[in-house]
Design a protein around this motif. Sequence first.
Motif, PDB file in Angstrom:
ATOM      1  N   LYS A  60       4.242  13.285   1.876  1.00  0.00           N
ATOM      2  CA  LYS A  60       3.721  11.924   1.897  1.00  0.00           C
ATOM      3  C   LYS A  60       3.557  11.440   3.334  1.00  0.00           C
ATOM      4  CE  LYS A  60       4.214   7.522  -0.421  1.00  0.00           C
ATOM      5  NZ  LYS A  60       4.997   6.747  -1.382  1.00  0.00           N
ATOM      6  N   PHE A  63       0.430  12.865   4.724  1.00  0.00           N
ATOM      7  CA  PHE A  63      -0.701  12.122   4.165  1.00  0.00           C
ATOM      8  C   PHE A  63      -0.867  10.792   4.907  1.00  0.00           C
ATOM      9  CE2 PHE A  63      -1.559   8.652   1.047  1.00  0.00           C
ATOM     10  CZ  PHE A  63      -2.924   8.849   0.913  1.00  0.00           C
ATOM     11  N   LEU A 179      -8.157  13.158   2.211  1.00  0.00           N
ATOM     12  CA  LEU A 179      -7.020  12.252   2.325  1.00  0.00           C
ATOM     13  C   LEU A 179      -6.637  11.737   0.955  1.00  0.00           C
ATOM     14  CD1 LEU A 179      -8.141  10.324   5.527  1.00  0.00           C
ATOM     15  CD2 LEU A 179      -6.361  12.046   5.342  1.00  0.00           C
TER      16      LEU A 179
END
Length: 185
Positions: A60, A63, A179
């Motif tokens: 995460k 990201f 993304l």
Amino acid sequence: MRKKVAALFIDAENLYYIQRGLGWQIDFAKLTSFFETHFEIYNSFVYTVVSKDSEEAKEKLQFLDGLSFAGYTVRKKMLKVIKAGDKTIKKGNVDIELVVDIFNTKDLYDVAILFSGDGDFERAMELLRSNGKEIFVISTRGYVAKELINVADKYVDLATLRKDLEYIPTKVKSKVPPLVMPERK
């Protein structure tokens, strides 16, 4: 005629569950590109909670770094784990940060585009509208509070944008992966 200026406010935790319910993942770079065809984008904000020291947290954070490099303003909070007797309570809420940004930047945009179905935003959206702002709410039936639909100038079901979002070219260089939010284990 000039395009209206818009700001995107993305409740990533809420959007994560909406995406799972719809069975597809949104490429955030394409999301911005889509809205740039309709508006001049002042900024795109993402609000999320991150847990500590897990493989999921590392994915995460990667990201979120990708979002930052793509021009998003990322606001994140660490997940709190509270032991209450036999229960473990996980807490992490970024609603206040989102509302603070909405009002701190209100003079810089004409349209607030809120990606959330959380009814807690109803009063903030009413107040924002009383300040002359147009309100778009993007969510999906079954994940959106009726109060949020009612307060919006325009409600858009995210499922209706799927085809446009999947086929729009992205501005992110091909060396960068899409993304999309990582799946949770």
